[in-house]
Enzyme design. Structure first.
Site, PDB file in Angstrom:
ATOM      1  N   TYR A 170       4.131  24.403 -69.752  1.00  0.00           N
ATOM      2  CA  TYR A 170       4.241  25.518 -70.160  1.00  0.00           C
ATOM      3  C   TYR A 170       4.191  26.863 -71.487  1.00  0.00           C
ATOM      4  CZ  TYR A 170       6.917  30.593 -67.819  1.00  0.00           C
ATOM      5  OH  TYR A 170       5.733  32.190 -67.751  1.00  0.00           O
TER       6      TYR A 170
ATOM      7  N   LYS B  94       5.219  27.503 -64.383  1.00  0.00           N
ATOM      8  CA  LYS B  94       6.640  28.585 -63.897  1.00  0.00           C
ATOM      9  C   LYS B  94       7.794  26.962 -62.592  1.00  0.00           C
ATOM     10  CE  LYS B  94       9.160  30.668 -65.931  1.00  0.00           C
ATOM     11  NZ  LYS B  94       9.897  31.458 -66.120  1.00  0.00           N
TER      12      LYS B  94
END
Length: 165
Positions: free
Chosen positions: A6, A77
């Protein structure tokens, strides 16, 4: 693992999304197909979806409007959620492709998104509402998480959908 899957690692792939795209990992719902949103959701590969992470690609990680390349954010995500055991293969990454105001993306012959300036105003909010209504109809009870929407759109969407930030 967060820095690997991420922030900030997904910024560069978002910028290069059209050049590195190899296989489907999410759903593009483009503004020209706004009348077909329920059918697009019905054609998902997995019948059970617990979480949808959706973006319009407008405000990506400090690099701005990436249009369809913003799909990397929901993918990242959901990968992060998988690492902590809170997501599954059936969860969905979606980009609401309402165009982009990024001149570099629009000029890129390999850009995967809808080649048009970003839809604004009532047309934009009507499109988002159509998406939300289709999710409610086709996937009731699914958690809908909003990611990286621009400030002028984020608060009105949260207010209209009855969700909070």
């Amino acid at each position: 693992m967060t820095p690997i899957v991420y922030t900030p690692v997904v910024a560069q792939p978002a910028q290069q999304f059209s050049h590195i795209y190899r296989r489907p990992r999410g759903l593009f719902i483009s503004w020209p197909l706004r009348d077909s949103i329920p059918a697009l959701l019905r054609n998902r590969p997995n019948p059970n979806v617990d979480v949808i992470v959706v973006t319009d690609g407008e405000r990506i990680l400090g690099i701005g409007d990436q249009g369809a390349g913003g799909l990397g954010i929901p993918i990242g995500k959901l990968s992060l959620y998988s690492l902590i055991g809170e997501s599954s293969e059936s969860d969905a990454a979606i980009v609401l492709d309402v165009g982009t105001n990024n001149a570099e993306r629009l000029a890129d012959p390999e850009y995967l998104g809808w080649r048009h300036e970003r839809i604004q105003g009532d047309a934009y909010f009507d499109f988002v509402d159509r998406f939300v209504q289709a999710v409610k109809q086709e996937l009731p009870g699914t958690c809908l998480q909003w990611e990286d929407f621009g400030t002028p759109h984020a608060r009105p969407i949260l207010n209209a959908t009855g969700t909070s930030s």
